[in-house]
Design a protein around this motif. Structure first.
Motif, PDB file in Angstrom:
ATOM      1  N   LYS A   1       0.939  -1.293   0.010  1.00  9.12           N
ATOM      2  CA  LYS A   1       0.023  -0.165  -0.168  1.00  9.12           C
ATOM      3  C   LYS A   1       0.992   1.145   0.121  1.00  9.12           C
ATOM      4  O   LYS A   1       0.732   2.138  -0.858  1.00  9.12           O
ATOM      5  N   VAL A   2       1.712   1.332   1.067  1.00  7.23           N
ATOM      6  CA  VAL A   2       2.475   2.633   1.143  1.00  7.23           C
ATOM      7  C   VAL A   2       3.591   2.985   0.134  1.00  7.23           C
ATOM      8  O   VAL A   2       3.682   4.034  -0.284  1.00  7.23           O
ATOM      9  N   ILE A   3       4.285   2.031   0.013  1.00  2.00           N
ATOM     10  CA  ILE A   3       5.338   2.132  -0.935  1.00  2.00           C
ATOM     11  C   ILE A   3       4.580   2.386  -2.322  1.00  2.00           C
ATOM     12  O   ILE A   3       5.249   3.600  -3.022  1.00  2.00           O
ATOM     13  N   PRO A   4       3.811   1.775  -2.948  1.00  4.52           N
ATOM     14  CA  PRO A   4       3.187   2.191  -4.081  1.00  4.52           C
ATOM     15  C   PRO A   4       2.462   3.389  -4.187  1.00  4.52           C
ATOM     16  O   PRO A   4       2.548   4.017  -5.056  1.00  4.52           O
ATOM     17  N   GLY A   5       1.925   3.882  -3.085  1.00  4.64           N
ATOM     18  CA  GLY A   5       1.501   5.289  -2.670  1.00  4.64           C
ATOM     19  C   GLY A   5       2.338   6.399  -3.058  1.00  4.64           C
ATOM     20  O   GLY A   5       2.167   7.244  -3.589  1.00  4.64           O
ATOM     21  N   ILE A   6       3.542   6.082  -2.155  1.00  6.49           N
ATOM     22  CA  ILE A   6       4.530   7.140  -2.418  1.00  6.49           C
ATOM     23  C   ILE A   6       5.186   7.261  -3.828  1.00  6.49           C
ATOM     24  O   ILE A   6       5.408   8.238  -4.359  1.00  6.49           O
ATOM     25  N   GLN A   7       5.414   6.094  -4.646  1.00  9.47           N
ATOM     26  CA  GLN A   7       6.045   6.094  -5.656  1.00  9.47           C
ATOM     27  C   GLN A   7       4.931   6.733  -6.606  1.00  9.47           C
ATOM     28  O   GLN A   7       5.493   7.161  -7.724  1.00  9.47           O
ATOM     29  N   SER A   8       3.660   6.693  -6.488  1.00 14.90           N
ATOM     30  CA  SER A   8       2.760   7.237  -7.416  1.00 14.90           C
ATOM     31  C   SER A   8       2.509   8.758  -7.062  1.00 14.90           C
ATOM     32  O   SER A   8       1.875   9.315  -7.615  1.00 14.90           O
ATOM     33  N   SER A   9       2.806   9.336  -6.045  1.00 16.00           N
ATOM     34  CA  SER A   9       2.783  10.569  -5.508  1.00 16.00           C
ATOM     35  C   SER A   9       3.417  11.704  -6.155  1.00 16.00           C
ATOM     36  O   SER A   9       4.366  11.250  -6.953  1.00 16.00           O
TER      37      SER A   9
ATOM     38  N   TYR B   1       5.104  14.218  -4.851  1.00 13.71           N
ATOM     39  CA  TYR B   1       6.206  14.884  -4.303  1.00 13.71           C
ATOM     40  C   TYR B   1       7.137  13.996  -3.877  1.00 13.71           C
ATOM     41  O   TYR B   1       8.368  14.473  -3.214  1.00 13.71           O
ATOM     42  N   GLY B   2       7.012  12.550  -4.034  1.00 14.52           N
ATOM     43  CA  GLY B   2       8.067  11.732  -3.151  1.00 14.52           C
ATOM     44  C   GLY B   2       8.331  10.629  -3.681  1.00 14.52           C
ATOM     45  O   GLY B   2       7.632  10.139  -4.895  1.00 14.52           O
ATOM     46  N   THR B   3       9.546   9.868  -3.568  1.00 11.60           N
ATOM     47  CA  THR B   3       9.953   8.777  -4.244  1.00 11.60           C
ATOM     48  C   THR B   3      10.725   7.928  -2.983  1.00 11.60           C
ATOM     49  O   THR B   3      10.854   8.477  -2.024  1.00 11.60           O
ATOM     50  N   VAL B   4      10.579   6.768  -3.259  1.00  2.69           N
ATOM     51  CA  VAL B   4      11.002   5.780  -2.436  1.00  2.69           C
ATOM     52  C   VAL B   4      12.517   5.592  -2.598  1.00  2.69           C
ATOM     53  O   VAL B   4      12.792   4.574  -3.725  1.00  2.69           O
ATOM     54  N   ALA B   5      13.236   6.044  -1.921  1.00  5.87           N
ATOM     55  CA  ALA B   5      14.884   6.008  -2.155  1.00  5.87           C
ATOM     56  C   ALA B   5      15.506   4.639  -1.560  1.00  5.87           C
ATOM     57  O   ALA B   5      16.465   4.148  -2.136  1.00  5.87           O
ATOM     58  N   ALA B   6      14.976   4.235  -0.600  1.00  4.11           N
ATOM     59  CA  ALA B   6      15.827   3.279   0.357  1.00  4.11           C
ATOM     60  C   ALA B   6      14.733   2.411   1.120  1.00  4.11           C
ATOM     61  O   ALA B   6      13.852   2.916   1.538  1.00  4.11           O
ATOM     62  N   ILE B   7      15.134   1.057   1.310  1.00  8.73           N
ATOM     63  CA  ILE B   7      14.099   0.295   2.461  1.00  8.73           C
ATOM     64  C   ILE B   7      15.201  -0.436   3.128  1.00  8.73           C
ATOM     65  O   ILE B   7      16.397  -0.921   2.820  1.00  8.73           O
ATOM     66  N   ALA B   8      14.947  -0.762   4.546  1.00  9.25           N
ATOM     67  CA  ALA B   8      15.907  -1.702   5.347  1.00  9.25           C
ATOM     68  C   ALA B   8      14.919  -2.716   6.110  1.00  9.25           C
ATOM     69  O   ALA B   8      13.745  -2.527   6.219  1.00  9.25           O
TER      70      ALA B   8
ATOM     71  N   ALA C   1      11.996  -6.036  -6.411  1.00 12.66           N
ATOM     72  CA  ALA C   1      10.830  -6.033  -6.727  1.00 12.66           C
ATOM     73  C   ALA C   1       9.848  -4.931  -7.078  1.00 12.66           C
ATOM     74  O   ALA C   1       8.842  -4.796  -7.837  1.00 12.66           O
ATOM     75  N   LEU C   2      10.195  -3.853  -6.108  1.00 20.80           N
ATOM     76  CA  LEU C   2       9.456  -2.406  -6.288  1.00 20.80           C
ATOM     77  C   LEU C   2      10.269  -1.513  -6.809  1.00 20.80           C
ATOM     78  O   LEU C   2       9.787  -0.120  -6.727  1.00 20.80           O
ATOM     79  N   GLY C   3      11.497  -1.718  -7.390  1.00 19.78           N
ATOM     80  CA  GLY C   3      12.185  -0.793  -7.896  1.00 19.78           C
ATOM     81  C   GLY C   3      12.718   0.256  -7.116  1.00 19.78           C
ATOM     82  O   GLY C   3      12.863   1.491  -7.436  1.00 19.78           O
ATOM     83  N   ILE C   4      13.289  -0.083  -5.717  1.00 20.75           N
ATOM     84  CA  ILE C   4      13.663   0.802  -4.991  1.00 20.75           C
ATOM     85  C   ILE C   4      15.331   0.914  -5.147  1.00 20.75           C
ATOM     86  O   ILE C   4      16.001  -0.180  -5.131  1.00 20.75           O
ATOM     87  N   GLU C   5      15.943   2.012  -5.034  1.00 18.73           N
ATOM     88  CA  GLU C   5      17.310   2.015  -5.146  1.00 18.73           C
ATOM     89  C   GLU C   5      18.203   1.387  -4.539  1.00 18.73           C
ATOM     90  O   GLU C   5      19.145   0.827  -4.706  1.00 18.73           O
ATOM     91  N   LYS C   6      18.069   1.648  -3.040  1.00 19.60           N
ATOM     92  CA  LYS C   6      18.822   1.230  -1.902  1.00 19.60           C
ATOM     93  C   LYS C   6      18.275  -0.008  -1.126  1.00 19.60           C
ATOM     94  O   LYS C   6      17.111   0.458  -0.775  1.00 19.60           O
ATOM     95  N   ALA C   7      19.060  -1.031  -0.409  1.00 23.83           N
ATOM     96  CA  ALA C   7      18.396  -1.665   0.331  1.00 23.83           C
ATOM     97  C   ALA C   7      19.524  -1.956   1.556  1.00 23.83           C
ATOM     98  O   ALA C   7      20.818  -1.871   1.324  1.00 23.83           O
ATOM     99  N   TYR C   8      19.195  -1.816   2.598  1.00 24.43           N
ATOM    100  CA  TYR C   8      20.016  -2.007   3.992  1.00 24.43           C
ATOM    101  C   TYR C   8      19.647  -3.046   4.714  1.00 24.43           C
ATOM    102  O   TYR C   8      18.574  -3.538   4.835  1.00 24.43           O
ATOM    103  N   GLY C   9      20.525  -3.705   5.616  1.00 26.55           N
ATOM    104  CA  GLY C   9      20.384  -4.667   6.455  1.00 26.55           C
ATOM    105  C   GLY C   9      20.300  -4.606   7.787  1.00 26.55           C
ATOM    106  O   GLY C   9      20.266  -5.273   8.590  1.00 26.55           O
TER     107      GLY C   9
END
Length: 337
Positions: free
Chosen positions: A22-30, A32-39, A52-60
């Protein structure tokens, strides 16, 4: 300016389902915002989700994400007991935070968020208040079309008996009131444009999980205004809001989980005929409430609008939840200060 020309770069704490679906697709279609990283605490899962969601950075680890200087805002969908601790860490790292509801385990914990630097925005993620159907419904209430709004009724339920699901873990803030009871409470506050005075509850707890599986509440807003609702985690899925005034009734058919690809319906009825035969419907254009919320928060960060909600609002909602749990223990009305 961030990716795709959008000014706000978001980081997502965890690969929680609500974020992924829900939220990541929402931000990506907003706008003013883009999802740049996920942890995630699991780097492999973070990388899989990012891919899977086309996010630039991934953190552990969450700490690595919070230390990223390119991230402006954090979305925190962690389990309820981690909302305040990780939100505090994010603000200390210089980030703005949109935190999944409920913002805390109780009002006392939520109050910690009221003492943060004023240049960092923190808000509870009630996407429903950003959806055009809620905005339009309040316009109708304010217009006087209902007469005096005196009663709000709501029902919100789903069925989930999975012992491994965090919603069924009492020790970390599980249960129906915390998960979905917060929505009717915010509805009462939003449409009455007032704060509740006292509350009383009737709660049935799962004997194995210890969570509230069916909870009903009556909340007094003063002046003859009342909100009553039932929420459940082990009943057939259903949701509805009725706003009942001295002249007419307004019904919101899908008030909480509004699909982003469907036009939402409001139904206005003067009761002159049975079985809704006198009702008049208004259909609003499809809208992604998660994208709408992301843009409200982003515009607040950019200074284009004043933040409509902040930590004080979140504390008020938690105070009502606290009162309902107090009422469960005493069997009596609980005052809400």
């Amino acid at each position: 300016m961030g990716k795709a020309g959008k000014p706000i770069r978001w980081g997502i704490l965890s690969t929680a389902k609500i974020g992924r679906e829900k939220v990541i697709p929402g931000i990506q279609s907003s706008k003013y915002g883009t999802v740049a990283a996920i942890a995630s605490r699991d780097l492999v899962r973070a990388r899989e989700t990012a891919g899977a969601l086309g996010i630039e950075k991934a953190y552990g680890s969450y700490e690595e994400l919070l230390a990223d200087p390119d991230i402006d805002a954090i979305y925190n969908p962690l389990p309820n007991h981690l909302h305040v601790p990780l939100t505090l860490q994010a603000v200390e790292a210089g980030k703005h935070v949109l935190c999944e509801k409920p913002v805390a385990l109780n009002a006392e914990e939520a109050r910690q968020l009221m003492h943060l630097p004023k240049d960092r925005l923190v808000a509870e993620g009630f996407m429903v208040r950003a959806h055009p159907q809620w905005i339009r419904a309040r316009e109708i209430v304010r217009s006087g079309a209902l007469g005096e709004l005196k009663a709000i009724q709501s029902f919100f339920s789903y069925f989930n008996a999975d012992p491994s699901n965090i919603r069924n873990m009492a020790g970390i803030g599980g249960g129906g009131l915390m998960d979905i009871g917060c929505y009717p409470i915010v509805a009462g506050r939003y449409f009455f444009e007032a704060e509740p005075k006292r509350a009383i509850s009737l709660i049935d707890r799962d004997p194995e999980f210890g969570t509230d599986r069916v909870a009903s509440a009556l909340i007094d807003f003063g002046g003859g205004r009342r909100l009553d609702f039932t929420v459940a985690t082990q009943l057939a899925p259903y949701q509805r809001i009725q706003l009942v005034g001295t002249k007419k009734r307004l019904e919101i058919l899908i008030p909480y989980n509004a699909p982003g690809n469907e036009g939402m319906v409001l139904r206005l009825d003067d009761g002159s005929k049975f079985a809704d035969a006198a009702s008049v419907t208004e259909t609003l254009a499809p809208s992604d409430q998660y994208a709408e919320l992301a843009d409200v928060f982003a515009r607040s960060i950019l200074g284009e609008i004043d933040p409509p909600y902040g930590p004080a609002d979140a504390v008020q909602n938690m105070k009502t939840l606290d009162a309902l749990f107090e009422s469960e223990k005493t069997g009596a009305w609980a005052e809400i200060s």
